[in-house]
Design a protein around this motif. Structure first.
Motif, PDB file in Angstrom:
ATOM      1  N   ILE A 181       0.858  -1.304   0.148  1.00 22.91           N
ATOM      2  CA  ILE A 181       0.036   0.051  -0.045  1.00 22.91           C
ATOM      3  C   ILE A 181       0.744   1.274   0.011  1.00 22.91           C
ATOM      4  O   ILE A 181       1.912   1.403   0.789  1.00 22.91           O
ATOM      5  N   ASP A 182       0.648   2.253  -0.874  1.00 26.18           N
ATOM      6  CA  ASP A 182       1.219   3.340  -0.810  1.00 26.18           C
ATOM      7  C   ASP A 182       0.752   4.614  -0.070  1.00 26.18           C
ATOM      8  O   ASP A 182      -0.072   5.316  -0.491  1.00 26.18           O
ATOM      9  N   VAL A 183       1.031   4.721   1.141  1.00 30.28           N
ATOM     10  CA  VAL A 183       0.403   5.523   2.141  1.00 30.28           C
ATOM     11  C   VAL A 183       0.780   6.960   1.680  1.00 30.28           C
ATOM     12  O   VAL A 183       0.182   7.776   1.969  1.00 30.28           O
ATOM     13  N   ASP A 184       1.905   6.988   1.102  1.00 30.12           N
ATOM     14  CA  ASP A 184       2.595   8.336   0.697  1.00 30.12           C
ATOM     15  C   ASP A 184       1.480   9.008  -0.349  1.00 30.12           C
ATOM     16  O   ASP A 184       1.201   9.949  -0.096  1.00 30.12           O
ATOM     17  N   LYS A 185       1.145   8.080  -1.128  1.00 27.46           N
ATOM     18  CA  LYS A 185       0.447   8.545  -2.296  1.00 27.46           C
ATOM     19  C   LYS A 185      -1.286   8.971  -1.820  1.00 27.46           C
ATOM     20  O   LYS A 185      -1.828  10.000  -2.057  1.00 27.46           O
ATOM     21  N   LEU A 186      -1.589   8.027  -0.691  1.00 27.45           N
ATOM     22  CA  LEU A 186      -2.883   8.457  -0.124  1.00 27.45           C
ATOM     23  C   LEU A 186      -2.923   9.835   0.555  1.00 27.45           C
ATOM     24  O   LEU A 186      -3.813  10.292   0.484  1.00 27.45           O
ATOM     25  N   ILE A 187      -1.944   9.730   1.210  1.00 26.04           N
ATOM     26  CA  ILE A 187      -1.708  11.109   2.128  1.00 26.04           C
ATOM     27  C   ILE A 187      -1.856  12.589   1.172  1.00 26.04           C
ATOM     28  O   ILE A 187      -2.470  13.449   1.478  1.00 26.04           O
ATOM     29  N   LYS A 188      -0.864  12.181   0.093  1.00 24.97           N
ATOM     30  CA  LYS A 188      -1.115  13.454  -1.023  1.00 24.97           C
ATOM     31  C   LYS A 188      -2.233  13.426  -1.785  1.00 24.97           C
ATOM     32  O   LYS A 188      -2.659  14.684  -1.919  1.00 24.97           O
ATOM     33  N   GLU A 189      -3.011  12.591  -1.843  1.00 29.23           N
ATOM     34  CA  GLU A 189      -4.356  12.636  -2.565  1.00 29.23           C
ATOM     35  C   GLU A 189      -5.354  13.241  -1.532  1.00 29.23           C
ATOM     36  O   GLU A 189      -6.315  14.064  -1.932  1.00 29.23           O
ATOM     37  N   ARG A 190      -5.162  13.167  -0.203  1.00 33.84           N
ATOM     38  CA  ARG A 190      -6.206  13.532   0.685  1.00 33.84           C
ATOM     39  C   ARG A 190      -6.008  15.029   0.880  1.00 33.84           C
ATOM     40  O   ARG A 190      -6.618  15.856   1.211  1.00 33.84           O
ATOM     41  N   ILE A 191      -4.669  15.427   0.786  1.00 33.22           N
ATOM     42  CA  ILE A 191      -4.163  16.858   1.239  1.00 33.22           C
ATOM     43  C   ILE A 191      -4.845  17.604  -0.138  1.00 33.22           C
ATOM     44  O   ILE A 191      -5.369  18.826  -0.247  1.00 33.22           O
ATOM     45  N   LYS A 192      -4.616  16.960  -1.592  1.00 33.97           N
ATOM     46  CA  LYS A 192      -5.130  17.580  -2.696  1.00 33.97           C
ATOM     47  C   LYS A 192      -6.822  17.601  -2.744  1.00 33.97           C
ATOM     48  O   LYS A 192      -7.165  18.785  -3.048  1.00 33.97           O
ATOM     49  N   ASN A 193      -7.295  16.728  -2.318  1.00 32.46           N
ATOM     50  CA  ASN A 193      -8.923  16.580  -2.382  1.00 32.46           C
ATOM     51  C   ASN A 193      -9.369  17.440  -1.067  1.00 32.46           C
ATOM     52  O   ASN A 193      -9.752  16.668  -0.033  1.00 32.46           O
ATOM     53  N   THR A 194      -9.618  18.539  -1.113  1.00 35.27           N
ATOM     54  CA  THR A 194     -10.212  19.351  -0.042  1.00 35.27           C
ATOM     55  C   THR A 194     -11.394  19.025   0.383  1.00 35.27           C
ATOM     56  O   THR A 194     -11.751  19.448   1.600  1.00 35.27           O
ATOM     57  N   SER A 195     -12.419  18.423  -0.644  1.00 30.73           N
ATOM     58  CA  SER A 195     -13.597  17.987  -0.027  1.00 30.73           C
ATOM     59  C   SER A 195     -13.650  16.863   0.728  1.00 30.73           C
ATOM     60  O   SER A 195     -14.521  16.863   1.733  1.00 30.73           O
ATOM     61  N   PHE A 196     -12.505  16.220   0.856  1.00 30.79           N
ATOM     62  CA  PHE A 196     -12.470  14.855   1.925  1.00 30.79           C
ATOM     63  C   PHE A 196     -12.383  15.442   3.034  1.00 30.79           C
ATOM     64  O   PHE A 196     -13.129  15.074   3.842  1.00 30.79           O
ATOM     65  N   LYS A 197     -11.500  16.432   3.436  1.00 32.02           N
ATOM     66  CA  LYS A 197     -11.584  17.014   4.809  1.00 32.02           C
ATOM     67  C   LYS A 197     -12.482  17.628   5.266  1.00 32.02           C
ATOM     68  O   LYS A 197     -13.002  17.771   6.334  1.00 32.02           O
ATOM     69  N   ASP A 198     -13.133  18.443   4.086  1.00 32.58           N
ATOM     70  CA  ASP A 198     -14.244  19.223   4.525  1.00 32.58           C
ATOM     71  C   ASP A 198     -15.609  18.262   5.271  1.00 32.58           C
ATOM     72  O   ASP A 198     -16.222  18.968   5.922  1.00 32.58           O
ATOM     73  N   ASN A 199     -15.599  17.187   4.794  1.00 35.69           N
ATOM     74  CA  ASN A 199     -16.707  16.351   5.404  1.00 35.69           C
ATOM     75  C   ASN A 199     -16.442  16.119   6.927  1.00 35.69           C
ATOM     76  O   ASN A 199     -17.364  15.997   7.860  1.00 35.69           O
ATOM     77  N   GLU A 200     -15.190  16.359   7.292  1.00 37.10           N
ATOM     78  CA  GLU A 200     -14.985  16.018   9.070  1.00 37.10           C
ATOM     79  C   GLU A 200     -15.660  16.950   9.922  1.00 37.10           C
ATOM     80  O   GLU A 200     -16.023  16.850  10.750  1.00 37.10           O
ATOM     81  N   ARG A 201     -15.864  18.197   9.155  1.00 38.31           N
ATOM     82  CA  ARG A 201     -16.795  19.321   9.979  1.00 38.31           C
ATOM     83  C   ARG A 201     -17.871  19.009  10.319  1.00 38.31           C
ATOM     84  O   ARG A 201     -18.724  19.532  11.377  1.00 38.31           O
ATOM     85  N   ASN A 202     -18.693  17.848   9.556  1.00 39.08           N
ATOM     86  CA  ASN A 202     -19.984  17.690   9.739  1.00 39.08           C
ATOM     87  C   ASN A 202     -20.216  16.401  10.681  1.00 39.08           C
ATOM     88  O   ASN A 202     -21.492  16.086  10.859  1.00 39.08           O
ATOM     89  N   ILE A 203     -19.232  15.896  11.340  1.00 37.84           N
ATOM     90  CA  ILE A 203     -19.261  14.806  12.267  1.00 37.84           C
ATOM     91  C   ILE A 203     -18.916  15.003  13.558  1.00 37.84           C
ATOM     92  O   ILE A 203     -18.104  15.851  13.825  1.00 37.84           O
TER      93      ILE A 203
END
Length: 643
Positions: free
Chosen positions: A274-296
């Motif tokens: 598993i390429d966790v480095d790639k996953l972290i970079k994708e999450r940083i780029k995908n701002t909508s991903f973290k925006d969801n956290e505000r709703n929980i």
């Protein structure tokens, strides 16, 4: 391929999904086989192994789950696994029933180096169709901030709010049905930082269920931008009413990295990196991903531990051509979709402008051929006569008979308006006007021809009331291998997000699927022609002298570099992946050389991309300054060299 080791800074981790041989209710037998799978995983440098739901007891024990002696022996089995794991640097997720406050829970035990780091109960307990788990188990959805005391270990964190953290690897756990509900627990865990999700499952087989299960793993790994390790109970469960297949899956960000053959009658394990480095970079780029956290309002407890040894052995393939699907059926489907995107995008532009004519330069090369094929499909789609496609061949100093004849024959077979404008005389006049010696074959010599051709196309479009269609591709834009205000410019660019490696497959797809045999034969010869701008004089035999890949390097390497650089990977990691992908094709020195050139050209040629015309995005990567790639034209490449 020989496996390579490397510094942990690239943040890969090997994970395993395992389905050992089981014997229903035979705890010692099951634990012994779990141990065998752990040893097999350690041989592959695995750091995280996931077993099926209730793997210590087996899933199909029925009312025996209500037997106190049996449940006590299950905890003995967990203790046995803990003792076995004391000197082993591997995180283990194994299933067993757990009594807590007078209720029974279907639980995942997370074990590392002899210690239970935490216990996660199954959130959702199915009680429909063939499932009747509520007869024995309680739902664990409400269990948070709790602790469990066992005979051999006290104060064990218990709940659905646990993430197990050995930086940068953060593990979240769910159990079987949890994945199938409307909002799986892994969605919340991912938003709270889990980048690898394990699912301990016992999913029975009925017709078509396997494909749906696979789609669930694929889509959840994509939705959560995570790695997903799924392990399901196997064929040695009871078959009184159901059959289990031992389905094992490892997913990553919307794709399946590894899958086993179901219905195996022996212990089975699959391993992938598993390429966790790639996953972290994708999450940083995908701002909508973290925006969801505000709703929980979901809060987690992080259970920290540290892997002792991060030596790594790559256990996944790295594709040489990341833009091109390896599977031929998937490739044809992809090509068909891209071809439709290109033609539909151009159709919209034609309708918007109200223009009925398209103008392009046709050279007999791959890019202009693909652009012409897209225009033809578009005009057919809009019921516009193909004679309104004005294809202009503009032979110059380096034009060979092969490319010239292919361009002429292709246009004739497709039924376009074919025109020829020889640019030699006008270029010689221009050399005279700017006082340039035509015997000096420098950048001026080349760019004069490119700009002369663009001028002709633009002026014909004005005269005819048409739109100039650009032919340049994504790879040329990445390298800046185009003449500013020459072939860099058009009124609409249909190939602007198609990399060179994919252009070939698109033309081959059209050759195989969309045209008649005579046209197909021409396309095949174009595919076999060396890539060249044909700006330098041909040799004495009339053959191409100026071969692009001899000058800037292999396009398959540059497309590889582009794919990973645009994903935010460091040059060091790109080089490492390139060594694996191109082993036996290019050596480290060659890859390093062209990677350095790629970086320099990518930075210095940004000004051309800043002024690029409109064109449709077709894949995950585009260099449009209005879309995916915003970069200052005067950015320095110095920080990206020296690797």
């Amino acid at each position: 391929m020989e496996n390579k080791t490397y510094s942990p800074k690239y943040d890969f981790i090997n994970v395993a999904a395992a389905c050992p041989v089981t014997n229903v209710c035979d705890i010692k037998f099951n634990v012994d086989n779990i141990k065998i799978s752990i040893l097999d995983a350690l041989k592959e440098n695995v750091k995280f192994i996931v077993f099926p739901e209730l793997s210590v007891t087996s899933y199909s024990c029925g009312d025996l789950f209500l037997n106190g002696s049996f449940l006590s022996k299950a905890m003995d089995g967990i203790e046995n696994i803990c003792l076995f794991s004391k000197d082993k640097d591997i995180l283990i997720a194994v299933g067993a029933p757990l009594i807590f406050k007078d209720s029974l829970y279907n639980a995942a035990f997370i074990i590392y180096e002899g210690k239970i780091l935490g216990i996660v109960p199954k959130s959702f307990v199915p009680n429909y169709s063939e499932f009747y788990e509520k007869r024995w188990f309680s739902e664990g959805l409400h269990i948070k901030n709790e602790e469990v005391n066992l005979n051999f270990q006290k104060n064990i964190p218990f709940g659905v709010d646990l993430i197990f953290n050995s930086y940068p690897f953060n593990f979240g756990i769910e159990v079987c049905e949890d994945l199938w509900v409307t909002i799986p627990p892994s969605s919340y865990l991912s938003l709270k930082g889990a980048n690898i999700i394990a699912n301990l499952s016992a999913s029975n087989e009925i017709v078509s269920k396997a494909s749906y299960r696979k789609d669930l793993v694929k889509s959840q790994s994509g939705r959560c931008v995570c790695g997903y390790v799924y392990s399901s109970a196997g064929v040695f469960e009871s078959s009184s009413d159901l059959l289990f297949s031992g389905h094992l899956l490892i997913g990553e960000n919307g794709s399946i990295l590894k899958e086993n053959e179901r219905f195996e009658r022996k212990g089975n394990i699959i391993v992938s990196s598993i390429d966790v480095d790639k996953l972290i970079k994708e999450r940083i780029k995908n701002t909508s991903f973290k925006d969801n956290e505000r709703n929980i309002s979901f809060h987690v407890r992080e259970i920290e531990f540290s892997f002792k040894n991060l030596d790594f052995k790559m256990n996944r393939s790295i594709e040489k051509h990341p833009f091109v699907p390896h599977n031929i059926n998937a490739r044809n489907d992809r090509c068909k979709e891209i071809f439709n995107i290109q033609s539909s995008a151009l159709a919209k532009r034609m309708i918007h402008t109200g223009l009925k004519k398209a103008v392009l330069g046709i050279s007999g090369g791959l890019d202009s051929t693909l652009a012409l094929l897209v225009i033809v499909k578009t005009f057919d789609l809009l019921n516009i006569n193909r004679e309104n496609i004005i294809a202009i061949t503009m032979p110059g100093f380096g034009t060979t008979d092969r490319t010239y004849n292919n361009a002429i024959n292709l246009c004739k077979k497709l039924g376009t308006d074919l025109r020829e404008v020889n640019i030699v005389t006008s270029c010689l006049q221009h050399f005279k006007d700017i006082n340039h010696d035509p015997n000096i074959h420098d950048i001026t010599y080349e760019n004069v021809q490119a700009r002369e051709r663009t001028q002709i196309l633009m002026d014909v479009a004005n005269k005819e009331g048409g739109i100039v269609i650009g032919t340049g591709d994504l790879s040329e834009l990445a390298l800046g291998w185009c003449t500013y205000n020459g072939d860099q410019m058009s009124m609409y660019s249909v190939n602007s997000s198609i990399p060179k490696t994919l252009v070939k497959f698109l033309v081959r797809y059209v050759s195989d699927e969309e045209v008649e045999e005579e046209i197909s034969n021409i396309l095949i010869d174009i595919l076999d022609t060396p890539v060249s701008p044909e700006l330098l004089p041909k040799d004495k035999e009339g053959k191409i002298v100026q071969k692009t890949e001899d000058i800037v390097g292999p396009y398959e390497l540059h497309d590889f570099f582009l794919y990973y650089f645009s994903k935010g990977f460091s040059p060091e990691k790109i080089l490492y992946l390139g060594e694996i992908a191109f082993e036996g094709v290019y050596g480290t020195e060659t890859i390093h050389k062209w990677l350095q050139l790629f970086i320099k050209r990518f930075f210095t040629q940004q000004f051309k991309r800043t002024a690029m015309p409109d064109g449709p995005k077709v894949g995950s990567i585009s260099l449009s300054p209005r879309g995916d790639w915003r970069m200052p034209s005067d950015a320095s490449f110095n920080s990206f060299l020296g690797f």
